[in-house]
Motif scaffolding. Structure first.
Motif, PDB file in Angstrom:
ATOM      1  N   SER A 452       0.822  -1.209   0.000  1.00 22.76           N
ATOM      2  CA  SER A 452       0.000   0.000   0.000  1.00 22.76           C
ATOM      3  C   SER A 452       0.860   1.264   0.000  1.00 22.76           C
ATOM      4  O   SER A 452       0.350   2.371   0.130  1.00 22.76           O
ATOM      5  N   ARG A 453       2.173   1.104  -0.153  1.00 22.61           N
ATOM      6  CA  ARG A 453       3.109   2.230  -0.316  1.00 22.61           C
ATOM      7  C   ARG A 453       3.093   3.213   0.839  1.00 22.61           C
ATOM      8  O   ARG A 453       3.488   4.366   0.668  1.00 22.61           O
ATOM      9  N   ASP A 454       2.595   2.798   1.976  1.00 24.61           N
ATOM     10  CA  ASP A 454       2.410   3.766   3.058  1.00 24.61           C
ATOM     11  C   ASP A 454       3.242   3.427   4.282  1.00 24.61           C
ATOM     12  O   ASP A 454       3.003   3.938   5.360  1.00 24.61           O
ATOM     13  N   GLY A 479      -3.146   0.066   6.353  1.00 25.05           N
ATOM     14  CA  GLY A 479      -2.990  -0.918   5.286  1.00 25.05           C
ATOM     15  C   GLY A 479      -2.404  -2.231   5.769  1.00 25.05           C
ATOM     16  O   GLY A 479      -2.310  -3.189   5.006  1.00 25.05           O
TER      17      GLY A 479
ATOM     18  N   VAL B  62      -9.636   0.477   2.054  1.00 23.05           N
ATOM     19  CA  VAL B  62      -8.728   1.231   2.931  1.00 23.05           C
ATOM     20  C   VAL B  62      -7.303   1.182   2.377  1.00 23.05           C
ATOM     21  O   VAL B  62      -6.609   2.208   2.323  1.00 23.05           O
ATOM     22  N   VAL B  63      -6.869   0.003   1.957  1.00 21.38           N
ATOM     23  CA  VAL B  63      -5.527  -0.136   1.397  1.00 21.38           C
ATOM     24  C   VAL B  63      -5.388   0.723   0.134  1.00 21.38           C
ATOM     25  O   VAL B  63      -4.412   1.449  -0.038  1.00 21.38           O
ATOM     26  N   SER B  66      -5.202   4.330   1.064  1.00 23.05           N
ATOM     27  CA  SER B  66      -3.913   4.658   1.665  1.00 23.05           C
ATOM     28  C   SER B  66      -2.841   4.726   0.573  1.00 23.05           C
ATOM     29  O   SER B  66      -2.005   5.637   0.551  1.00 23.05           O
ATOM     30  N   PHE B  67      -2.887   3.766  -0.336  1.00 27.37           N
ATOM     31  CA  PHE B  67      -1.968   3.760  -1.481  1.00 27.37           C
ATOM     32  C   PHE B  67      -2.057   5.102  -2.217  1.00 27.37           C
ATOM     33  O   PHE B  67      -1.044   5.715  -2.529  1.00 27.37           O
ATOM     34  N   ARG B  69      -3.033   8.026  -1.199  1.00 26.23           N
ATOM     35  CA  ARG B  69      -2.470   9.156  -0.446  1.00 26.23           C
ATOM     36  C   ARG B  69      -0.943   9.145  -0.475  1.00 26.23           C
ATOM     37  O   ARG B  69      -0.309  10.192  -0.483  1.00 26.23           O
TER      38      ARG B  69
END
Lengths: 509, 509
Positions: A452-454, A479, B62-63, B66-67, B69
């Motif tokens: 999720s790159r977060d 995530g 949600v994932v 979040s990705f 953002r």
């Protein structure tokens, strides 16, 4: 992106090379034109550039200058080397270029030339402490480099053209002639008090002759040349084999040896003998080669103009970062994949589960993490394969061809596929299958944790007990559940690599 | 560069696709995440999405959010299709997604879905007047397209999952079952008054089932799949061969057929039979396939939001321009190489010296001119080879795989090398060696005329007389003498291609 053109007015050809660059960030060789101007033709008798050559030189300068105006070049750095430096009519030639092409040509001294060669070596090879060689047509520069700083240098009239004319004037080279040339070189090197007296050390070489010899040896060994001879180590043994082959044929056939360019056939044996004699005299086992040369030296002085000397802190790190930044704006994701990969790597090593990898592999894994996604610049589909292509063809100065291939393969297998070390071809070594499988398994898990790159999974800890390995996660982001769920579905490669069951612990998905 | 994410919440999987784009200029598929959420699992009995699936759907949202953002996404377009559209608890699911993921999901109507499928077809295939098909799991949409505008459409419950459950419920498919399904489809198509009654026409299809069938046929024929199935024409004959193979094996083996994805094995035969029956009933000889689908339709509406309907003026021109602009800022040089190449092409044709090429080749030459230098984005060295790689892997919607390969090869040979049509492999046709040699010879000369990038050679005229061909130039720039000199040195390929001596006239170098 800025575009800087370096114009190199050499004895044989004029070459314009364009570098695209972003200050402090990345650079790339983006364009080039070459003209075989041959300003030195006939100069040895008169010391003067002939009128027909002056005309061609000025016309070429006009074309280059026109190119620069139309190709969006921000800055032009024209330099001239030996032929123009030594010509009686230098002033006239420079004035004509100024008048017709608007080019203010800087004539490099021998010291300037040595320095740019040194910068090319220090910024694109793995040499830290050792010796460098720059072989031109007329002369050879030798250098002593300590902690990547140039400490000693000298120039000798041992260039490939010069020694070929002087020592090997016939269609065939006799053993006697060859011996005489070797002896002459050995004597000169032996007299130089800062060259090793047979006890060797690290050695790097630049110049077209050295590149041609390396390319020929590379082809003989069946090695890939996707990034030219960058990082290739030409051993003394391979060089002597080449010399034997070249010496067995008449001069007119030597350009047919694969790797040797047509216009070098007549001087390649002379150059090879000089290089071999230097290596023998000093005791160097191999010479590391690079695609860079004088022009890159000139460019590095511009690109790194806030540093003195203009050196990258670390050649390999700079190479990886250059390639990563060329294709990616946001580095948070690759950096986090790197962090998690290293935690897995170190954790598995500490648990005694990673015998197939060693310390140096850690650096290859790091590089692959930084570069695993660059292929998306081509297309998202198959981007893992495109990353491999961009790594191999973009090149990573400071790494060997084998290391580049390994980095490219780890990146290739970061998403899917069965890692296959046979793709290394002749560069493969024992245990490479296990090595590649484990490194690919690690990056693949790190990628899932970061899907999720977060940075939802802040860290991962390896815990081994009773035949099971648990990857415990510090899950900080929303995530996390899906990341953990995905990691679980992608743990099979790691299970096979270490022969243990792998569990991923963290908030349930 | 803007980054737009389209989130497609389908019955089987949720998919987030990121497009990088510059308004009015170029676009590219740069990122993607997929989750097999299976919201429709068990829905057929209750009409309601099960709690466990609701949870997974919300977590995935949600994932994705979040990705978005963290991956620098400027704009998110979340859409939902049939499962969520038809679910009794749609409102609850949408509210949870709003609350937890901050996503305001747009539920597409059947008409919306058809329209996005149509936009994918009209913007990425060569179809101008004809019919389109979009096959999903539950339903099939058929469309009548006139002058690239959607005129008629309808939806029938003939999706691959649906018909497989209804008509082919067993491990093995019997000839009787197969016949019944075909008859059922033929009846429906026969009753649709805007579908052809056996007299055929142009036909294009989208959806995963169609792509899988095309991929399977492509692999059987040994064709390259560097750009997936983009532009591939699946013939009825090849489709019937595939059906024969699929029907001969139990359902559990069908996913092993190369080209068929593992999760489609159980429905692929049903989908193939529907497609075949539609083609037979309407008389379509082949179906043109594309890598694009619903998500691209949604994206095109955004990218082309100044147009109604949001269509490229010309699909092929848009594809070439998209790829050219993705890697090049300044188009003056490629455009001028195109102009000079076309002057040579037309001049040689007018002089009766270009029998090996025809009208359509002219467009391929144009495309190659626009794209010949894009490989410099990877590295200047070997950039002609990199251009080929980028063309083949970046893709050119609207062109067939054979046309893409030809364009890539012309670009490959714009500088050097001996054109070799055998690189076309199974896509080669008679006279391709002559074709490729002539087209490469033309672009190579045009490139030399434009070597100073300053349009110094404004135009070129072909004059044929007495066995010699003269290329007369309108030389307007200072760079002209060297350009003409260079062209002379590079005319040998053209001489061989047309079997005549070639002279280049203009100011002397």
């Amino acid at each position: 992106v800025r575009r800087t053109a370096v114009i190199d007015m050499g004895s044989n050809s004029f070459r314009l090379v364009v570098y695209g660059w972003e200050p402090g960030r990345c650079w790339q060789h983006v364009d080039e034109i070459r003209e075989a101007v041959r300003v030195s033709a006939g100069m040895s008798e008169t010391g003067t550039i002939k009128p027909s050559r002056v005309k061609r030189a000025v016309q070429t300068a006009v074309v280059f200058s026109s190119f620069c105006r139309h190709a969006g070049i921000d800055e032009v750095i024209p330099v001239a080397t030996s032929a123009i430096r030594d010509a009686d009519n230098q002033a006239e030639v420079l004035e004509l270029m100024r008048e017709h092409a608007g080019l203010d040509v800087r004539v490099l001294s021998t010291d300037d030339e040595t320095r740019y060669g040194y910068l090319a070596i220090a910024n694109t090879t793995s040499l830290v402490d050792g010796w460098g060689l720059d072989m031109g047509g007329g002369s050879v520069q030798l250098m002593r480099i300590e902690d990547r700083v140039l400490h000693e240098s000298g120039s000798w009239p041992l260039g490939a053209v010069r020694v070929s004319e002087e020592f090997l004037p016939d269609e065939d080279a006799s053993p006697k002639q060859i011996k005489a040339l070797r002896k002459h070189v050995a004597k000169i090197v032996g007299e130089c008090d800062w060259m090793p007296a047979g006890d060797g050390g690290s050695f790097a070489g630049i110049g077209g002759t050295v590149r041609n010899l390396a390319a020929a040896a590379q082809k003989r060994a069946g090695h890939p040349d996707t990034n030219g001879v960058q990082g290739f180590k030409l051993t003394r043994e391979a060089l002597e084999d080449l010399i034997e082959e070249l010496a067995s044929m008449p001069v007119s056939k030597r350009a047919n040896v694969p790797g040797i360019k047509p216009d070098r056939g007549d001087v390649i044996l002379g150059g090879a003998l000089v290089l071999a004699a230097v290596m023998e005299s000093a005791g160097f086992e191999a010479v590391e080669t690079t695609e860079a040369g004088l022009r890159e030296g000139v460019f590095f002085e511009r690109f790194l103009d806030d540093r003195d000397p203009p050196l990258f802190d670390d050649v390999r790190e700079a190479a990886v970062s250059n390639l990563a930044l060329r294709y990616q704006d946001d580095m948070a994701h690759p950096h986090h994949v790197e962090k998690l990969s290293l935690e897995l790597f170190d954790g598995l090593r500490a648990a005694g589960l990673a015998d197939s990898v060693n310390g140096p592999d850690r650096e290859l894994l790091q590089a692959a993490c930084m570069l695993h996604d660059i292929g998306t610049a081509i297309d998202y589909d198959d981007h893992h394969k495109h990353s491999r292509y961009l790594i191999l063809h973009g090149g990573l100065p400071g790494f060997s061809p084998r290391e580049m291939e390994l980095i490219a393969l780890i990146a290739r297998y970061h998403r899917k596929g069965e890692p296959d070390a046979s793709e290394l071809g002749p560069l493969a070594r024992k245990k490479d299958d296990a090595r590649l499988t484990l490194l690919s398994a690690i990056i693949r898990l790190a990628e899932q944790f970061e899907r999720s790159r977060d940075q939802a999974i802040a860290a991962v800890h390896v815990e081994a007990s009773n035949g099971t390995v648990t990857l415990a996660t510090d899950a900080v982001g929303e995530g996390a559940p899906v990341a953990i769920w995905s990691a679980r579905r992608n743990a099979d490669l790691l299970e096979r690599a270490i022969g243990r069951k792998v569990e991923v612990s963290g908030p349930d998905g």
